[in-house]
Each structure stands twice: as structure tokens, then as C-alpha cells.
Design an enzyme around this catalytic site. Structure first.
Site, PDB file in Angstrom:
ATOM      1  N   ASP A 206      47.635  25.112  26.198  1.00 35.14           N
ATOM      2  CA  ASP A 206      48.443  24.246  25.349  1.00 35.14           C
ATOM      3  C   ASP A 206      49.820  24.113  26.017  1.00 35.14           C
ATOM      4  O   ASP A 206      50.676  24.971  25.877  1.00 35.14           O
ATOM      5  CB  ASP A 206      48.573  24.842  23.944  1.00 35.14           C
ATOM      6  CG  ASP A 206      49.410  23.982  23.006  1.00 35.14           C
ATOM      7  OD1 ASP A 206      50.164  23.108  23.504  1.00 35.14           O
ATOM      8  OD2 ASP A 206      49.344  24.196  21.780  1.00 35.14           O
TER       9      ASP A 206
ATOM     10  N   LYS B 208      54.298  15.658  23.191  1.00 37.45           N
ATOM     11  CA  LYS B 208      55.755  15.631  23.161  1.00 37.45           C
ATOM     12  C   LYS B 208      56.373  14.785  24.275  1.00 37.45           C
ATOM     13  O   LYS B 208      56.498  13.590  24.132  1.00 37.45           O
ATOM     14  CB  LYS B 208      56.297  17.058  23.139  1.00 37.45           C
ATOM     15  CG  LYS B 208      55.926  17.787  21.843  1.00 37.45           C
ATOM     16  CD  LYS B 208      56.729  19.035  21.640  1.00 37.45           C
ATOM     17  CE  LYS B 208      56.301  19.786  20.384  1.00 37.45           C
ATOM     18  NZ  LYS B 208      56.528  19.052  19.146  1.00 37.45           N
TER      19      LYS B 208
ATOM     20  N   PHE C 259      51.590  28.902  18.171  1.00 34.08           N
ATOM     21  CA  PHE C 259      51.900  27.699  17.413  1.00 34.08           C
ATOM     22  C   PHE C 259      51.235  26.530  18.119  1.00 34.08           C
ATOM     23  O   PHE C 259      51.642  26.126  19.208  1.00 34.08           O
ATOM     24  CB  PHE C 259      53.397  27.437  17.295  1.00 34.08           C
ATOM     25  CG  PHE C 259      53.690  26.199  16.484  1.00 34.08           C
ATOM     26  CD1 PHE C 259      53.683  26.257  15.096  1.00 34.08           C
ATOM     27  CD2 PHE C 259      53.899  24.979  17.088  1.00 34.08           C
ATOM     28  CE1 PHE C 259      53.894  25.114  14.332  1.00 34.08           C
ATOM     29  CE2 PHE C 259      54.113  23.831  16.340  1.00 34.08           C
ATOM     30  CZ  PHE C 259      54.116  23.903  14.954  1.00 34.08           C
TER      31      PHE C 259
END
Length: 404
Positions: free
Chosen positions: A230, A259, A145
Site C-alpha cells: 500500500d 493520493k 491504515f
């Protein structure tokens, strides 16, 4: 269904009436928050064990971050990258130092960081590695993801994220996560990068086999391929280290961050790499109006300074041990598996007992907020400011839910 609607707050119904249904939120309407707790419109408090998918690593409204935001709001919020502002250099220099890299490219969202990483890897492949024009490929993992843009969903293996959004962007090879042999077979002369999550978050906090990440690092070095990590969810203290890659002593060629970098206040993302990688970009080839804006830089610089103390990494390690001990004690008592590192856990509930969604609804009724994924799995990612007592409380509520 009718009973559910009668219990659903009017504010939830109103929001759903005027919103595209791309989310299926729990029926709670939050109006304020502090630390690890949120409060709904009726004054009921909940322990937040999702923390905005790790965007709230430092809790809600951390005093140092709020102070940085307030101070910057009174001075300057946006210039665009057409000009340099006085917060930019500090942010880029301090983040680069935290990452151990030469350069930083600021963006806004995690998906933008991933898209940036893809573009940089392709350009590096053509200009530095010598891949023939238009033939660059990137190897990714099943269960990944990395975001929801059209390019990113082109290499997703999640039907919900991918179906009906074609035609898909070419240039990606998908291999099983954790399988070094399959990865080695997929890498060829056209490969410019291997793009991986050190721990797969959306998939259910899936930790790869020991030795996998060092194996990826060695393979990329031997084949002259960029290793792109990531760390948008796994990074910035979540796993007990600044970056999850550190847990196996691995340093990638490129970090993708997001984030928690925005402190739960503003969207901030970044790509960090050395000059021989990020240096391939020239003016006009990539950019963002809001990327690296003064408000974002002021907040994110304070985030980097909080991480530089090591306090939050230590908290994640120590409290994570407590969390995982409590969760592992529930295996065989409604849980069939527990995975994760630090203050991050994926829990597989016995599907004969209840679904992940039902478990989250029952936890919500008991004052704990969590998120389900992939049927019977739920994820816990509380703020790193959570206390030992609050962890025990969350585990106790989960035990009560599983016990029926």
C-alpha cells in the site's frame, strides 16, 4: 471553550453547523493556494506541511498539472468504462512502466484501490493458488491504515476507525508490524496475500526495521503468497524514491496507489501488477463508473511524466535530509523521537509539554499547517516543491512552539 468559539471564524462555525462531524479540522478557512502555501479568507498565508496527506506531493496548482486539467476540461471529462477514450491507453501504459508491471486497473480513491487489491488477491488465491472456496485469508499489520470502508476497518486496530461499525468482514489475520517471525507463523495454506504499508503513515510515519521488507518479500515468494504494498501515502516520490519499497530494493507483486496520482486536482487511484495477477479479472467482475475517466487520466499521466524525470525523488531525498537534521536537533528540546524518510516525518512531542493537537494549533498561529495523530504525535509531509528556506522556516516555527 467560549473563548475558542469567539476566535473561530464564522465560516468555520457555519461549516460545522451543516456537516457531519467526522473530522476535527483546525480553525482555518482556506480560499486559495499556490505551491507550498495556502491563503485563508482573511488573506493570511500558511506554509502547508501536510500536503493533503501526500495528495499534494507536487504542490498546490502545479502549472503542468493545471494545464493538463484545463486542456482536458475543454474536450471530454467522462465516458465511463463502457467506452474507450483517447487518454486511457497513455495513462495505463506509462503508469505500468513507472511501476515495472504489466497491467494497471484505475479507480478513484485509495480505499477503492485497497478493496480492489483484496478482491484480486482472493480471486488469484482461488484460481491460481488453489485455496478452497471461501477460505482465503490475508495477513495485515497492527497499526495499519488502509482506508475506512467496512471491509477495511474490519482489520484495523484503531478503535476510532473500527468501533461500532460491525459486524466485521472475516478473512484477515493481524500481526505486529515489523515482526517477521509473527508474520511467518500467520501465513498458512489459506493465505493469499500479505498487505502492508512500507511505512505506516497514519500511525505516525513508522518505519519498519531494516531488513523487514526484504524478509516479507522472501517469505511471500517462498510460500506462494502475494506481497501487496500500500503505497498510497508513501509512494510517488514522498520518501525520496518513486516507491518506499525501493529504499530496501524490494518489488512487491502489487502496488496500491492513490493520493498524489491525482496531482491534488482529481481523485485518482490504481492497482498495478503483472498479468498473472491482475489478469484473473474478467468483464463484469469489478469496475467503477468514474475510474480511469478522461480528466483523471489526463492529469495522472502528467503526474507520471513528472515522476519519470526523477526530479521530485531527488528533491525529496536532498530536502528530506535537511528536514530531518533540523528535527533531530529538537530531540530533548520538546521532541522525544523523530521518524521518517524523505520529506515525511512523524514527531513525538513530550506529552508533558503539550498534545499533538495543541502543537498543531500553535503552529497554525505561527503560519504553519500540520496534522496531529495518536495523542502527542504530529506528522509533517510538505509538498515536494518546498524550498530549503521554507523547510528551515517550518523547523524554526516548531522550535518556537516547543520552547513555549
Amino acid at each position: 471553550m467560549i473563548e475558542d468559539m469567539l476566535r473561530t471564524p464564522a465560516a468555520v462555525q457555519d461549516a460545522e453547523r451543516h456537516t457531519a462531524h467526522n473530522y476535527h479540522p483546525l480553525p482555518v478557512v482556506i480560499s486559495s493556494a499556490e505551491g507550498a502555501w495556502v491563503t485563508d479568507v482573511d488573506g493570511r498565508r500558511y506554509l502547508d506541511c501536510l500536503a493533503g496527506y501526500s495528495a499534494l506531493n507536487f504542490g498546490h496548482r502545479h502549472p503542468a498539472l493545471i494545464a493538463a486539467a484545463h486542456a482536458q476540461l475543454d474536450k471530454l471529462t467522462l465516458t465511463s468504462r463502457a467506452f474507450i477514450h483517447d487518454q486511457f491507453a497513455d495513462f495505463c501504459r506509462e503508469l505500468a512502466a513507472l511501476c515495472g508491471k504489466d497491467l494497471v486497473l484505475p479507480m478513484n480513491t485509495g480505499a477503492e484501490a485497497v478493496e480492489t487489491g483484496i478482491k484480486v488477491a482472493r480471486k488469484w488465491g482461488y484460481q491460481v493458488k488453489g485455496v478452497p472456496a471461501g477460505q482465503a485469508t490475508i495477513v495485515v499489520a497492527e497499526g495499519n491504515f488502509h482506508g475506512r470502508t467496512t471491509t477495511i476497518v474490519s482489520f484495523s486496530t484503531d478503535d476510532d476507525a473500527r468501533a461500532d461499525f460491525g459486524p466485521y468482514t472475516p478473512g484477515f489475520k493481524i500481526v505486529p508490524y515489523g515482526d517477521l517471525t509473527a508474520l511467518a507463523e500467520a501465513v498458512d495454506e489459506t493465505t493469499v496475500a500479505v498487505l502492508l504499508e512500507p511505512i505506516q503513515g497514519e500511525q505516525g510515519v513508522v518505519v519498519p526495521p531494516t531488513g523487514y521488507l526484504p524478509g516479507v518479500r522472501q517469505l511471500c515468494t517462498e510460500r506462494n503468497v502475494l506481497f501487496i504494498a500500500d503505497e498510497i501515502q508513501s509512494g510517488l516520490g514522498r520518501t525520496g524514491a518513486t516507491f518506499a519499497c525501493e529504499l530496501e530494493g524490494v518489488v512487491p507483486d502489487m502496488y496500491l496507489l492513490g493520493k498524489a496520482l491525482g496531482g491534488g486536482i482529481v481523485p485518482v487511484s490504481a492497482v498495478a501488477a503483472d498479468a498473472d495477477v491482475l489478469g484473473v479479472l474478467r468483464p463484469g467482475q469489478h469496475g467503477s463508473t468514474f475510474g480511469g475517466n478522461p480528466l483523471a487520466c489526463a492529469v495522472a499521466t502528467e503526474v507520471v511524466r513528472l515522476l519519470a524525470t526523477g526530479e521530485f525523488q531527488r528533491r525529496s531525498t536532498e530536502l528530506g535530509e535537511r528536514l530531518h537534521a533540523g528535527l533531530h536537533a529538537l530531540i530533548g528540546k520538546g521532541l522525544v523521537a523523530v521518524r521518517g524518510r524523505g520529506l515525511w516525518a512523524g514527531l513525538d512531542i513530550d506529552p508533558a509539554l503539550m498534545s499533538g493537537r495543541e502543537a498543531c494549533e500553535r503552529l497554525m498561529e505561527r503560519g504553519v499547517l500540520a496534522k496531529d495523530t495518536h495523542g502527542s504525535t504530529i506528522r509533517l509531509a510538505p509538498p515536494l516543491t518546498i524550498t530549503a528556506e521554507e523547510i528551515d522556516h517550518a523547523v524554526a516555527q516548531l522550535a518556537a512552539v516547543l520552547a513555549g
